[in-house]
Design an enzyme around this catalytic site. Structure first.
Site, short mmCIF file in Angstrom:
data_model
loop_
_atom_site.label_atom_id
_atom_site.label_comp_id
_atom_site.label_asym_id
_atom_site.label_seq_id
_atom_site.Cartn_x
_atom_site.Cartn_y
_atom_site.Cartn_z
CB ALA A 10 70.53 -49.19 45.76
N GLY A 59 40.90 13.64 66.31
CA GLY A 59 40.65 14.13 64.96
C GLY A 59 41.93 14.34 64.17
CG ASN A 99 40.28 16.38 51.91
OD1 ASN A 99 41.39 16.28 51.39
ND2 ASN A 99 40.08 16.44 53.22
CG ASP A 145 43.16 5.10 55.48
OD1 ASP A 145 43.69 6.04 54.88
OD2 ASP A 145 42.02 5.18 56.00
CG ASN A 180 71.82 -39.73 39.11
OD1 ASN A 180 71.10 -39.11 38.32
ND2 ASN A 180 71.41 -40.80 39.76
NE ARG A 188 34.14 2.88 58.66
CZ ARG A 188 34.25 3.91 57.83
NH1 ARG A 188 33.46 4.01 56.78
NH2 ARG A 188 35.15 4.85 58.03
N GLY A 223 35.01 14.52 52.52
CA GLY A 223 34.89 15.96 52.67
C GLY A 223 34.76 16.58 51.28
C1 UD1 Z 1 39.19 12.54 56.25
C2 UD1 Z 1 38.91 14.00 55.90
C3 UD1 Z 1 37.97 14.05 54.70
C4 UD1 Z 1 38.57 13.29 53.54
C5 UD1 Z 1 38.94 11.87 53.95
C6 UD1 Z 1 39.73 11.21 52.86
C7 UD1 Z 1 39.02 15.23 58.00
C8 UD1 Z 1 38.27 15.93 59.04
N1 UD1 Z 1 38.33 14.66 57.03
O1 UD1 Z 1 37.96 11.97 56.66
O2 UD1 Z 1 37.74 15.39 54.32
O3 UD1 Z 1 37.67 13.28 52.45
O4 UD1 Z 1 39.76 11.86 55.13
O5 UD1 Z 1 39.94 9.86 53.13
O6 UD1 Z 1 40.24 15.23 58.02
N2 UD1 Z 1 43.61 9.78 62.20
C9 UD1 Z 1 44.50 9.95 63.24
N3 UD1 Z 1 44.07 10.51 64.40
C10 UD1 Z 1 42.79 10.94 64.56
C11 UD1 Z 1 41.90 10.75 63.49
C12 UD1 Z 1 42.33 10.19 62.33
O7 UD1 Z 1 45.67 9.60 63.12
O8 UD1 Z 1 42.49 11.46 65.64
C13 UD1 Z 1 44.08 9.18 60.97
C14 UD1 Z 1 43.42 7.88 60.65
O9 UD1 Z 1 44.16 6.79 61.19
C15 UD1 Z 1 43.43 7.86 59.13
C16 UD1 Z 1 43.40 9.33 58.76
O10 UD1 Z 1 43.78 10.04 59.91
O11 UD1 Z 1 44.62 7.30 58.60
C17 UD1 Z 1 42.02 9.79 58.29
O12 UD1 Z 1 41.10 9.58 59.32
P1 UD1 Z 1 39.63 9.12 59.05
O13 UD1 Z 1 38.91 9.02 60.32
O14 UD1 Z 1 39.63 7.94 58.16
O15 UD1 Z 1 39.07 10.42 58.26
P2 UD1 Z 1 37.79 10.50 57.36
O16 UD1 Z 1 36.59 10.57 58.20
O17 UD1 Z 1 37.86 9.44 56.33
CA CA Z 2 39.19 7.49 55.91
#
Ligand code: UD1
Ligand code: CA
Length: 454
Positions: free
Chosen positions: A423, A78, A170, A103, A377, A16, A140
């Site tokens: 000068a 994930g 969360n 982030d 100066n 995004r 979450g």
């Molecule tokens: C996640 C949580 C959610 C919480 C939210 C808070 C899970 C399943 N969900 O959701 O409960 O409320 O954060 O902000 O954890 N990242 C990786 N590798 C991956 C996926 C993500 O390094 O494969 C990192 C992203 O770069 C980011 C962080 O994990 O810094 C969170 O990932 P993001 O996709 O933003 O999670 P949310 O959907 O926001």
């Molecule tokens: Ca997030």
């Protein structure tokens, strides 16, 4: 002192943001988001720090070099998978792992410190940092039992209507105990709405195993804001900016117009200094007491003494003493040192030079690679000619010298103590102490020339 290992998840692309740059490298208050998170972790006592990288991983690794180890998550399957890839690096580690996201630039070290201490004190196998939001959309949700105990976390996309009504969310920040967390993670599947390995599932699985899982509610909900878009990036900037300015004001700094004043969190300013509108202070800038900075001034990595004024000017990587005036419209470049009571006026550029106490460069000068004594100066338009097209050379101007307007000092050259330069001279040879250096064509007046011409 706290001792825990921090794992910062930072492999996601941040779709995004509509950017070629990895999300965690977007800047808030002049520093990458991941840098803010790393700093908070360091200050909270994370003795070992790992960053999980993936999208744009080389750039993220370069940004955290020397401060954290990196582990690569090749495919972003994930958050659970992201923590799992750090397992090899933590194979022999037994103790607390704090999981953070790259982030969340507004997190405070103090919050993490307290969170860790509560986790320690309770003896839980997992503790999640939660927040109660008016609008929990996207996060979450924390599902608790009738006695208030944490049961599990359900993602927005997997939640029932009743679960979506829960306002406790969360934050994505957890303390886990290793090696148990990895054992549980290995059993987490991806059978959910997003087909991802959710880190959040670990909590429910620990509860199912009869382990204790706790939640700590954060007071300042702003702090855990995760940045997913440019709009949120600007919101975070505004929040961080306000936080810094409020702290400065509480410490006795006047900020005339907070809306147009930007001070990075790294900057230190002493009391009774006044910041005027459209001023941007950054890096390792330190400003002493009773200064007046701005309007329209940018200082980056600048040490400023006491009672100094800088107006409409730009300075970076330099030192300014006490009672100095700079500007309007001056440019101080790296390795410039202005001693006390120096005056640098309009349209003056100074680079890699030391200017002695009380010396004046009031108008339209270029001073580069120069060692200037005290009480010198420099007339309007004076220039040190430091570059011969191949090499830079130094100019020395000793105490009390007086350099007339529009003089060129062709380096390497020395103007000795108390010497005068006429000068308009172009000086190529040293001028001895007490002498007048003149190097210009003699003037002749052609009497009656105007009448004769017509
Ligand atoms: C996640 C949580 C959610 C919480 C939210 C808070 C899970 C399943 N969900 O959701 O409960 O409320 O954060 O902000 O954890 N990242 C990786 N590798 C991956 C996926 C993500 O390094 O494969 C990192 C992203 O770069 C980011 C962080 O994990 O810094 C969170 O990932 P993001 O996709 O933003 O999670 P949310 O959907 O926001
Ligand atoms: Ca997030």
């Amino acid at each position: 002192m706290n001792h825990f290992t921090a794992v910062i998840l930072a492999a996601g692309k941040g779709t995004r943001m509509k950017s070629d740059r990895p999300k965690v490298l977007h800047e808030v208050a002049g520093r990458a988001m991941v840098d803010h998170v790393l700093t908070a972790a360091e200050e909270a006592g994370a003795s070992r720090r790992l960053v999980v990288i993936g999208f744009g991983g080389e750039r993220v690794a370069a940004a955290v070099e020397g401060r954290a180890e990196t582990v690569v998550q090749e495919e972003q399957l994930g958050t659970g998978h992201a923590l799992l890839v750090s397992q090899a690096a933590l194979a022999n580690f037994s103790g607390t792992i704090m999981v953070l996201c790259g982030d969340t630039p507004l997190l405070r070290a103090e919050t993490l410190r307290q969170f860790y201490q509560e986790h320690q004190a309770s003896g839980a196998q997992a503790t999640v940092l939660t927040a109660i939001l008016d609008d929990p959309t996207g996060y979450g949700r924390i599902i608790r039992d009738d006695f208030g105990g944490v049961c599990r976390i359900v993602e927005q996309k997997d939640a029932t209507d009743a679960e979506r009504a829960v306002r406790e969310v969360n934050t994505g920040i957890y303390c886990f105990e290793a090696p148990l967390v990895f054992e549980v993670l290995a059993g987490v599947g991806s059978n959910n709405a997003q087909g991802e390995y959710y880190l959040t599932d670990v909590l429910g699985d620990l509860v199912a195993r009869g382990q204790s899982v706790r939640a700590v509610v954060v007071e300042d909900t702003e702090e855990m804001m995760g940045i997913n878009s440019r709009g949120q990036l600007a919101e975070a900037e505004a929040i961080l900016k306000r936080r810094v300015l409020v702290a400065l004001m509480e410490n006795g700094v006047t900020v005339v117009d907070p809306a147009s004043t930007f001070v990075e969190p790294t900057v230190v300013i002493e009391r009774d200094t006044i910041l005027y509108p459209f001023t941007w202070l950054g890096g390792k800038t330190v400003i002493g007491k009773d200064c007046r900075i701005g309007p329209n001034t940018r200082l980056t990595n600048v040490q400023v003494g006491e009672g100094t004024e800088v107006h409409f000017s730009y300075a970076h990587d330099c030192e300014i003493g006490d009672g100095v005036t700079v500007g309007p419209f001056a440019h101080l470049r790296p390795n410039t040192v202005l001693a006390d009571k120096v005056k640098v006026g309009n349209f003056v550029e100074v680079k890699n030079s030391v200017i002695g106490e009380g010396s004046k460069l009031p108008h339209l000068s270029y001073i580069g690679d120069t060692d200037m004594g005290a009480g010198v100066n420099m007339g309007c338009g004076t220039i040190t000619v430091n570059y011969d097209g191949k090499k830079k050379h130094r100019t020395t101007i000793e105490d009390g010298a007086f350099v007339g307007c529009n003089a060129n000092l062709v380096a390497p050259v020395t103007v000795e103590k108390g010497a005068y330069i006429a000068a308009g001279s172009t000086i190529t040879k040293n001028v001895p102490a007490g002498a007048l250096g003149v190097a210009r064509a003699k003037q002749s007046n052609l009497e009656g020339w105007v009448k004769k011409r017509s």
